[in-house]
Write an enzyme that holds these catalytic residues in place. Structure first.
Site, PDB file in Angstrom:
ATOM      1  N   THR A 204       7.760  -4.658  24.566  1.00  0.00           N
ATOM      2  CA  THR A 204       9.211  -4.513  24.381  1.00  0.00           C
ATOM      3  C   THR A 204       9.959  -5.610  25.109  1.00  0.00           C
ATOM      4  OG1 THR A 204       8.896  -2.127  24.450  1.00  0.00           O
ATOM      5  CG2 THR A 204      11.151  -2.895  24.710  1.00  0.00           C
ATOM      6  N   ARG A 232       4.907   6.302  14.222  1.00  0.00           N
ATOM      7  CA  ARG A 232       5.336   6.605  15.592  1.00  0.00           C
ATOM      8  C   ARG A 232       6.519   5.718  15.994  1.00  0.00           C
ATOM      9  NH1 ARG A 232       6.031   3.418  20.479  1.00  0.00           N
ATOM     10  NH2 ARG A 232       5.811   4.804  22.240  1.00  0.00           N
ATOM     11  N   GLY A 234       9.004   4.852  19.459  1.00  0.00           N
ATOM     12  CA  GLY A 234       9.204   5.054  20.894  1.00  0.00           C
ATOM     13  C   GLY A 234      10.685   5.145  21.200  1.00  0.00           C
ATOM     14  N   ASP A 235      11.026   4.747  22.410  1.00  0.00           N
ATOM     15  CA  ASP A 235      12.421   4.826  22.862  1.00  0.00           C
ATOM     16  C   ASP A 235      13.277   3.675  22.356  1.00  0.00           C
ATOM     17  OD1 ASP A 235      10.720   3.154  24.461  1.00  0.00           O
ATOM     18  OD2 ASP A 235      12.372   2.936  25.886  1.00  0.00           O
ATOM     19  N   THR A 255      11.806  -0.150  29.356  1.00  0.00           N
ATOM     20  CA  THR A 255      10.551  -0.641  28.786  1.00  0.00           C
ATOM     21  C   THR A 255       9.422   0.261  29.278  1.00  0.00           C
ATOM     22  OG1 THR A 255       9.076  -2.558  28.583  1.00  0.00           O
ATOM     23  CG2 THR A 255      10.177  -2.262  30.699  1.00  0.00           C
ATOM     24  N   GLY A 256       8.316   0.210  28.578  1.00  0.00           N
ATOM     25  CA  GLY A 256       7.183   1.051  28.986  1.00  0.00           C
ATOM     26  C   GLY A 256       6.955   2.185  28.009  1.00  0.00           C
ATOM     27  N   GLY A 258       7.394   4.769  25.799  1.00  0.00           N
ATOM     28  CA  GLY A 258       8.631   5.240  25.184  1.00  0.00           C
ATOM     29  C   GLY A 258       8.790   6.743  25.169  1.00  0.00           C
TER      30      GLY A 258
HETATM   31  N1  GLY Z   1       9.059   1.126  24.967  1.00  0.00           N
HETATM   32  C1  GLY Z   1       8.539   0.812  23.734  1.00  0.00           C
HETATM   33  C2  GLY Z   1       7.797   1.874  23.073  1.00  0.00           C
HETATM   34  O1  GLY Z   1       7.282   2.780  23.721  1.00  0.00           O
HETATM   35  O2  GLY Z   1       7.672   1.832  21.874  1.00  0.00           O
END
Ligand code: GLY
Length: 343
Positions: A204, A232, A234-235, A255-256, A258
């Site tokens: 990210t 899928r 994420g955040d 970041t990380g 999600g």
């Molecule tokens: N932070 C990016 C994800 O988990 O997709």
């Protein structure tokens, strides 16, 4: 009947409310003066150095933060040997799917998710914001909109590095997050150890900026977790999770892992903590502490990092684990900061 006792109770509760009432109106909130004439841009990980340079092409000339955060992360989306964009790792079925969102000083926001074969998802997210009555478009609908807006449909093929990583991953097909995978210097999504093992990762870049007028904007773009389940998210494409901007208070991005950022509406939480008077670093730390409380023993298996800018020009970041870095650029500073961490 409104007797004296009730009056005293009501007065006490109302004075208490001055300190703890979470439902205060914005006119009662702390006024955070904007910083004029001193632009600043922050972005996640070491890839943020190049991205910040791209953003500075806009900010340094007195341009708008929104234009800067789009231009900045486009640098990363274009980079073939990086973590974001069409050169990144695919999902478990072998397809690269991209997520992005953007938010400006008027709380306008746009987002795309599960988008395939488009080089610059961040620019499509901006078009969603500016040209549709919606905030979010996903999948084939997002792609159809992008093509209608003139974005070329790129070939469906993996970069050589991603192909190798995918083939290696297929040997075991295991889900296993890799902490700090986004840090290209020490790990990198295509670093030899991952190319060999084909381990799971997520990639990210989040960017937040304040322009010379003191206005804030942010952007976030990702290929998501490598070898994720098809579909899928994420955040990163979720306003309030991967990114949040409140032009009266500040901006934050994440970041990380999600899933765990979504659990606490991470970036919105950071901005709300700054609204309550915390510095950007303190706010990011508190948000990470919430995730640690939820994850407990499993926290060591994941990485989460937040970065934030407050309206008064203060900035900071914090991570769950060691190894998270963020890039900062102002008129006289260009640096990579190693964030403090809980673990
Ligand atoms: N932070 C990016 C994800 O988990 O997709």
């Amino acid at each position: 009947m409104f007797n004296r006792r009730k009056f005293v109770e009501a007065s006490f509760l109302s004075s208490l409310g001055t300190f703890i009432n979470p439902f205060k109106t914005s006119s009662e909130e702390e006024f955070i003066p904007p910083v004029l004439g001193k632009p600043v841009v922050l972005s996640t990980w070491d890839t943020g150095i190049a991205a910040n340079k791209g953003a500075w092409e806009v900010l340094g000339k007195g341009g708008r933060a929104l234009d800067a955060v789009e231009a900045g992360v486009m640098v990363t989306e274009s980079s073939q040997n990086c973590c974001v964009g069409l050169g990144a790792n695919p999902d478990r079925d072998g397809f690269v799917t991209l997520d992005a969102c953007i938010m400006d000083e008027f709380s306008n926001c746009g987002s795309v998710a599960f988008l395939e074969r488009i080089k610059h998802p961040i620019s499509v997210a901006r078009r969603v914001m500016e040209k549709t009555p919606h905030v979010m478009l996903v999948g084939s609908g997002a792609q159809q909109f992008a093509v209608a807006e003139g974005f070329p449909l790129e070939k469906q093929e993996l970069s050589p590095e991603a192909k190798q990583a995918y083939e290696n991953w297929l040997k075991k097909s295991e889900y296993k997050p890799v902490v700090n995978i986004e840090n290209t210097k020490s790990h990198g999504p295509f670093a030899p150890q991952y190319l060999e093992n084909g381990e799971l990762n997520h990639d990210t870049i989040g960017m937040i900026a304040m322009d010379a007028k003191g206005n804030l904007s942010g952007s976030c773009t990702t290929s998501g977790m490598g070898f994720k389940m098809r579909g899928r998210l994420g955040d990163s494409p979720i306003i309030g999770a991967g990114l949040f901007v409140d032009n009266e208070i500040g901006a934050a991005t994440a970041t990380g892992q999600g899933e765990d950022v979504i659990r606490i509406a991470g970036s919105h939480t950071v901005v709300e903590l700054m609204r309550q008077g915390l510095s950007p670093e303190q706010a990011c730390k508190k948000a990470v502490e919430r995730i640690l409380r939820i994850k407990k023993d499993k926290a060591k298996e994941i990485q989460i990092g937040f970065i934030a800018i407050k309206k008064n020009g203060e900035y900071g970041g914090y991570a769950l684990q060691k190894g998270f870095s963020f890039a900062v650029k102002t008129g006289n500073v260009e640096k990579l900061v190693q964030a403090k961490s809980l673990i």
